[in-house]
Scaffold this motif. Structure first.
Motif, mmCIF file in Angstrom:
data_model
loop_
_atom_site.group_PDB
_atom_site.id
_atom_site.type_symbol
_atom_site.label_atom_id
_atom_site.label_comp_id
_atom_site.label_asym_id
_atom_site.label_seq_id
_atom_site.Cartn_x
_atom_site.Cartn_y
_atom_site.Cartn_z
ATOM 1 N N GLN A 69 73.495 -49.916 -16.825
ATOM 2 C CA GLN A 69 73.249 -50.198 -15.416
ATOM 3 C C GLN A 69 72.753 -48.918 -14.747
ATOM 4 O OE1 GLN A 69 73.119 -52.651 -13.215
ATOM 5 N NE2 GLN A 69 72.772 -51.079 -11.675
ATOM 6 N N ARG B 275 61.395 -54.743 -1.947
ATOM 7 C CA ARG B 275 61.266 -53.299 -2.036
ATOM 8 C C ARG B 275 62.633 -52.638 -2.128
ATOM 9 N NH1 ARG B 275 56.689 -50.086 0.492
ATOM 10 N NH2 ARG B 275 56.516 -49.604 -1.719
ATOM 11 N N ASN B 276 62.686 -51.560 -2.912
ATOM 12 C CA ASN B 276 63.903 -50.770 -3.025
ATOM 13 C C ASN B 276 63.739 -49.525 -2.169
ATOM 14 O OD1 ASN B 276 65.058 -52.406 -5.165
ATOM 15 N ND2 ASN B 276 63.505 -51.488 -6.499
ATOM 16 N N ILE C 223 61.528 -46.584 -3.462
ATOM 17 C CA ILE C 223 61.669 -46.293 -4.891
ATOM 18 C C ILE C 223 60.927 -47.380 -5.678
ATOM 19 C CG2 ILE C 223 63.281 -45.868 -6.767
ATOM 20 C CD1 ILE C 223 63.607 -43.876 -4.491
ATOM 21 N N PRO C 224 59.809 -47.020 -6.318
ATOM 22 C CA PRO C 224 59.014 -48.051 -7.000
ATOM 23 C C PRO C 224 59.672 -48.548 -8.290
ATOM 24 C CG PRO C 224 58.084 -45.899 -7.443
ATOM 25 C CD PRO C 224 59.224 -45.672 -6.469
ATOM 26 N N GLN C 225 59.295 -49.749 -8.709
ATOM 27 C CA GLN C 225 59.702 -50.223 -10.039
ATOM 28 C C GLN C 225 59.148 -49.244 -11.069
ATOM 29 O OE1 GLN C 225 58.017 -54.188 -9.739
ATOM 30 N NE2 GLN C 225 60.043 -55.113 -9.846
ATOM 31 N N GLY C 226 59.940 -48.938 -12.058
ATOM 32 C CA GLY C 226 59.495 -47.991 -13.077
ATOM 33 C C GLY C 226 59.846 -46.550 -12.745
ATOM 34 N N TYR C 227 60.449 -46.303 -11.552
ATOM 35 C CA TYR C 227 60.958 -44.984 -11.211
ATOM 36 C C TYR C 227 62.089 -44.643 -12.179
ATOM 37 C CZ TYR C 227 63.651 -41.480 -8.703
ATOM 38 O OH TYR C 227 64.345 -40.353 -8.378
ATOM 39 N N ASN C 228 62.310 -43.474 -12.721
ATOM 40 C CA ASN C 228 61.655 -42.248 -12.381
ATOM 41 C C ASN C 228 60.538 -41.843 -13.363
ATOM 42 O OD1 ASN C 228 63.544 -41.687 -14.488
ATOM 43 N ND2 ASN C 228 63.775 -39.584 -13.803
ATOM 44 N N GLN D 166 72.164 -40.923 -9.064
ATOM 45 C CA GLN D 166 73.429 -41.309 -8.430
ATOM 46 C C GLN D 166 74.390 -40.129 -8.424
ATOM 47 O OE1 GLN D 166 75.196 -44.975 -9.947
ATOM 48 N NE2 GLN D 166 73.229 -45.617 -10.766
ATOM 49 N N ASP E 281 68.130 -47.600 -17.293
ATOM 50 C CA ASP E 281 68.307 -46.399 -16.472
ATOM 51 C C ASP E 281 67.075 -46.078 -15.626
ATOM 52 O OD1 ASP E 281 69.998 -44.409 -15.528
ATOM 53 O OD2 ASP E 281 69.283 -42.911 -16.944
ATOM 54 N N GLN E 282 66.446 -47.127 -15.121
ATOM 55 C CA GLN E 282 65.333 -46.910 -14.199
ATOM 56 C C GLN E 282 65.377 -47.972 -13.101
ATOM 57 O OE1 GLN E 282 61.509 -47.424 -16.078
ATOM 58 N NE2 GLN E 282 61.804 -49.599 -16.372
ATOM 59 N N THR E 283 64.577 -47.781 -12.077
ATOM 60 C CA THR E 283 64.528 -48.745 -10.978
ATOM 61 C C THR E 283 63.731 -49.968 -11.406
ATOM 62 O OG1 THR E 283 64.652 -46.917 -9.421
ATOM 63 C CG2 THR E 283 63.932 -49.045 -8.556
ATOM 64 N N ASP F 101 53.024 -50.877 -8.256
ATOM 65 C CA ASP F 101 54.274 -51.376 -7.681
ATOM 66 C C ASP F 101 54.056 -51.807 -6.242
ATOM 67 O OD1 ASP F 101 57.318 -51.535 -7.291
ATOM 68 O OD2 ASP F 101 56.711 -50.069 -5.785
ATOM 69 N N ILE G 82 54.999 -48.384 -18.840
ATOM 70 C CA ILE G 82 56.225 -47.617 -18.585
ATOM 71 C C ILE G 82 57.441 -48.432 -19.023
ATOM 72 C CG2 ILE G 82 57.745 -47.086 -16.619
ATOM 73 C CD1 ILE G 82 55.448 -45.627 -15.320
ATOM 74 N N ASP H 299 74.813 -53.453 -7.366
ATOM 75 C CA ASP H 299 74.705 -52.365 -8.331
ATOM 76 C C ASP H 299 73.594 -51.418 -7.899
ATOM 77 O OD1 ASP H 299 76.694 -53.204 -10.047
ATOM 78 O OD2 ASP H 299 75.352 -54.603 -11.087
ATOM 79 N N SER H 300 73.764 -50.163 -8.235
ATOM 80 C CA SER H 300 72.743 -49.168 -7.871
ATOM 81 C C SER H 300 71.450 -49.434 -8.623
ATOM 82 C CB SER H 300 73.254 -47.770 -8.193
ATOM 83 O OG SER H 300 72.243 -46.818 -7.954
ATOM 84 N N PHE H 301 70.303 -49.222 -7.953
ATOM 85 C CA PHE H 301 69.024 -49.306 -8.664
ATOM 86 C C PHE H 301 68.528 -47.926 -9.070
ATOM 87 C CE2 PHE H 301 67.829 -49.767 -4.059
ATOM 88 C CZ PHE H 301 67.235 -48.519 -3.891
ATOM 89 N N LEU H 302 69.295 -46.901 -8.783
ATOM 90 C CA LEU H 302 68.850 -45.539 -9.118
ATOM 91 C C LEU H 302 69.326 -45.144 -10.516
ATOM 92 C CD1 LEU H 302 69.638 -43.668 -5.784
ATOM 93 C CD2 LEU H 302 67.370 -44.184 -6.716
ATOM 94 N N PRO H 303 68.512 -44.368 -11.238
ATOM 95 C CA PRO H 303 68.971 -43.834 -12.526
ATOM 96 C C PRO H 303 70.283 -43.069 -12.335
ATOM 97 C CG PRO H 303 66.645 -43.354 -12.212
ATOM 98 C CD PRO H 303 67.137 -43.960 -10.936
ATOM 99 N N LYS H 304 71.081 -43.057 -13.374
ATOM 100 C CA LYS H 304 72.418 -42.478 -13.308
ATOM 101 C C LYS H 304 72.417 -41.032 -12.785
ATOM 102 C CE LYS H 304 76.477 -42.965 -16.222
ATOM 103 N NZ LYS H 304 76.963 -43.029 -17.585
#
Lengths: 469, 129
Positions: free
Chosen positions: A462, B28-29, B54-59, B10, A466-468, A368, A306, B2-7
Motif C-alpha cells: 500500500q 485527481r490526487n 500528484i499524477p498517476q505514476g508518481y514518483n 509519507q 508504492d506509487q500514486t 496524466d 511506467i 489509504d495514502s496514495f503517496l509512496p511510503k
C-alpha cells in the motif's frame, strides 16, 4: 483458492547449489516470499493467492542431525530465525527440500514432518494467510503445496521459474494430447511447448498496430489465455495498421479490444480472450493484470510504460516491452532520420525502462493530466506549456508486425531455447540498416526499481506498487 | 482513506511534522499542506496553504506547478509574482497557480526524487519570485 508460485531463476539456482550435492542426500532451505491476492480470475472466476521468491535461507550442515537419500532431520535454529524475519517483513514462509530420487510426490516422512513446521509458523507469526512447501528434484522438477491456517494442504497449481529462461511446473505438463492445428509447429519446436503455452495467461497492453500483431501471433502459436487492455476505438485512419479491423468496425465506433477479441476468437484456435477497456494503470485493471503470467507491452504512452516497468519487478511478471521509432527529417521530406524497432525485456535484474531512458517522465505527467483533468490540459496547451502533442507519428504495419514477431520469438526462445546465443534482453532492430543492436544500459545509482532489490517480488503493498495510482 | 503517496514520502512528511492532507477529487490526487512557511516579510502573508497535484505514476512521473491559497502578493501592494495569474478551482477553493515547470532529465530523477526534493523547488520559487 488457486495457489501459484513464481520463482526467480537465480533463487532456484541458489537453492539447487545448496540442496543438490554429489552425495545424493536430502538437504533443506527456507524461502521467504512476497505475496499477492487476486480476487477474481478474469478467465475462470475465483481467487488466486500468488507467492514470489524473495529471500533464500539455507539450513547449514551443522544443523543437519541426520540425512539420507530419502529423509532429513534438522534442528530448527535457522528455521526459527527465518520465520522471525518473515514476520518482520510480512512475508510467507516456504519450506524447501530436495528429492534426490526424483520422486514427484511428497513422501510419508514429508507428510508427517511438514504439518509440525507449518503449525510452528502459524503459532509464532499468527495471520491466516497460507505458507508453502516445495520439493526440487535432481532432474530439475519442482512441485509443492500451500498450507492453510487449518494446516490443510493444497497443491500449487503452477510454479513459474522466470529469468533468462522460463520453466513452468504443473500437473499435466507431460500429457501428450495431439492437436492437429499445432502439428507442424511441433515438428519445429517440440510438443512440450504446446502444453506450456496452453497453460499461460498473457496480457497484451495496447491493441494498436503492435498489439494486434502481437496478440494474433500469441493466439496462433497456442497461448491459452489472453487479456487485451486498451481504451481506444477503431478509426478509419487505423485500418492499414490494425490486424483484424474493418471499416465497419471503425464506422460503428467499436473498441479495439472488442474487435481484436472477436478476430482471435473467430480464428478457431481456442484461445480464451478477455478484454478491459481501460488505461492499463487504472485501478480497475490491477486485479486482472496481476493474474497474468507474462505481459507484452505494446503501448506508446509513457505513463503506461511506467506502470508496466514497476509491475514486472513487484509481481515478477516478465514484460516484453516494444516501441517503434520512425523519425522524419524535418529538412528533407524524402529522408528518415531513424527507422527502428525496440524490444526490452523487463525483469530483475535487467536495467529498467527508466534507467534505459525509454520513459520521458514529463510526458507521463502530461498524459496524466490529459486523462484526469482534460480541461486543465487544454488550458496548458493553450499556454503552450504542453510538449507532448505532436502530429500523428509515422507508422507502418510491416515494421510494427516485425517487432511484434521479434518479441514473440524471444518469448518462445525463453521457453525452449532455440537461439544459439541464449536469451536477449534488449534488441534494437534497424530496419534501414538490416541489422540488430543489443544496447546495454547502466542502472542509475539508487534506482528503487532495478538498482535496489527491495521491490523485487514484493507483491501487494500500500499504495499499489508504492506509487500514486 | 489509504495514502496514495509512496511510503518514503509519507515518512518524510511525518518526520517534518507538516500538517498535510491527501485529497482525491474529480479523478485527481492532491497533497495539501497547511501553514506552509513563506520567506519572512516578502509577501502579504508568512504562511500559505500549498497544493501539489500528484499524477498517476508518481514518483516516476513528477508533479507540475504548485498552487496557493489565498492568493499571494508581494508585501505592501497588490502585485503578484510573475506567472501566478492562473486560477484553478479544486475542492471548492480557488487556487493561485504558480506556473513553475521542471526540466525533464535534469530536475527530476524518476523513482528517486519525491516530496522532499519537490518542496525544495517550491521554496526556491518563493525565494526567487
Amino acid at each position: 483458492m488457486r495457489y501459484t508460485l513464481t520463482l526467480r531463476e537465480d533463487h532456484v539456482q541458489a537453492l539447487r547449489d545448496h540442496l543438490i550435492r554429489p552425495d545424493g542426500k536430502e538437504r533443506a532451505a527456507v524461502l521467504l516470499c512476497g505475496r499477492a491476492l487476486i480476487t477474481k480470475d478474469v478467465w475462470n472466476g475465483g481467487p488466486e493467492e500468488r507467492f514470489f521468491s524473495s529471500i533464500v535461507i539455507t539450513v547449514p550442515q551443522e544443523e543437519v542431525i541426520s540425512h539420507s537419500k530419502t529423509h532429513i532431520h534438522w534442528n530448527t535454529t535457522t528455521f526459527r530465525k527465518a520465520i522471525k524475519l518473515a514476520e518482520m517483513e510480512d512475508l510467507a514462509v516456504c519450506l524447501v527440500h530436495n528429492h534426490p530420487s526424483g520422486a514427484l510426490t511428497f513422501s510419508d516422512v514429508d507428510n508427517e514432518n511438514e504439518p509440525h513446521l507449518i503449525k510452528t509458523i502459524f503459532n509464532r507469526n499468527g495471520g491466516d494467510r497460507a505458507h508453502l512447501s516445495i520439493v526440487i528434484t535432481t532432474d530439475n522438477q519442482i512441485f509443492g503445496r500451500a498450507w492453510s491456517n487449518q494446516i490443510r494442504a493444497y497443491q500449487l497449481d503452477l510454479i513459474r521459474v522466470f529469468g533468462s529462461k522460463f520453466a513452468l511446473h504443473y500437473e499435466g505438463k507431460q500429457l501428450d494430447t495431439p492437436r492437429e492445428i499445432f502439428h507442424r509447429q511441433q515438428l519445429a519446436l517440440g510438443k512440450a511447448l504446446t502444453n506450456d503455452l496452453e497453460k499461460l495467461r498473457i496480457a497484451v497492453v495496447g491493441s494498436g498496430a503492435t498489439g494486434t500483431a502481437t496478440a494474433t501471433l500469441l493466439s496462433k502459436i497456442g497461448v491459452g489465455q489472453l487479456l487485451l487492455i486498451d481504451n481506444d476505438v477503431v478509426e478509419r485512419s487505423n485500418l492499414s495498421r490494425l490486424h483484424g479491423a474493418t471499416a465497419a468496425d471503425a464506422d460503428a465506433g467499436k473498441f479495439k479490444v472488442d474487435v481484436l477479441r472477436d478476430y482471435i476468437a473467430g480464428s478457431g484456435i481456442g484461445t480464451r480472450v478477455r478484454v478491459l477497456k481501460e488505461w492499463v494503470g487504472s485501478p480497475n485493471c490491477h486485479d486482472a493484470i496481476k493474474s497474468c503470467d507474462i505481459v507484452f507491452g505494446c503501448t506508446d504512452d509513457h505513463s503506461g510504460r511506467i506502470f508496466l516497468n514497476r509491475l514486472a519487478h513487484f509481481y515478477l511478471i516478465p514484460t516484453f516491452d516494444m516501441g517503434i521509432i520512425i523519425e522524419p527529417d524535418p529538412n528533407d521530406t524524402t529522408n528518415l532520420l531513424a527507422m527502428q524497432g525496440r524490444l526490452t525485456v523487463l525483469f530483475p535484474p535487467n536495467p529498467c525502462l527508466l534507467c534505459r531512458g525509454e520513459v520521458i517522465p514529463k510526458l507521463a505527467t502530461e498524459e496524466d493530466q490529459k486523462r484526469n483533468d482534460p480541461m486543465g490540459y487544454e488550458r496548458l496547451k493553450d499556454e503552450a506549456y504542453v510538449t507532448g502533442e505532436k502530429n500523428p507519428s509515422p507508422a507502418v504495419i510491416t515494421f510494427t508486425t516485425e517487432i511484434a514477431t521479434v518479441a514473440v520469438n524471444e518469448f518462445i526462445n525463453r521457453i525452449i531455447g532455440f537461439k544459439k546465443k541464449g536469451s536477449e534482453n534488449s534488441i534494437m532492430r534497424f530496419f534501414d540498416r538490416g541489422e540488430d543492436h543489443k544496447p546495454g544500459a547502466k542502472k542509475r545509482q539508487g534506482c528503487p526499481i532495478c538498482f535496489d532489490d527491495n521491490y523485487w517480488g514484493l507483491g501487494d503493498v500500500q499504495p499499489f506498487m508504492d506509487q500514486t495510482n | 482513506m489509504d495514502s496514495f503517496l509512496p511510503k518514503r514520502d509519507q515518512e518524510y512528511l511525518k518526520m517534518k511534522g507538516l500538517q498535510y492532507s491527501e485529497v482525491r477529487n474529480a479523478n485527481r490526487n492532491a497533497l495539501i499542506i497547511n501553514d506552509y512557511p513563506l520567506p519572512k516579510g516578502k509577501f502579504n502573508a508568512d504562511f500559505t496553504t500549498l497544493l501539489i497535484f500528484i499524477p498517476q505514476g508518481y514518483n516516476d512521473a513528477h508533479p507540475d506547478m504548485f498552487y496557493c491559497n489565498p492568493r499571494i502578493a508581494f508585501a505592501g501592494g497588490q502585485n503578484c509574482p510573475a506567472q501566478t495569474e492562473g486560477i484553478v478551482p479544486f475542492n471548492n477553493i480557488q487556487w493561485q497557480q504558480w506556473s513553475r515547470h521542471l526540466n525533464t532529465g535534469n530536475d527530476w530523477r524518476p523513482g528517486i526524487d519525491g516530496i522532499e526534493s519537490y518542496l525544495q523547488k517550491v521554496n526556491q520559487a518563493f525565494r526567487t519570485a
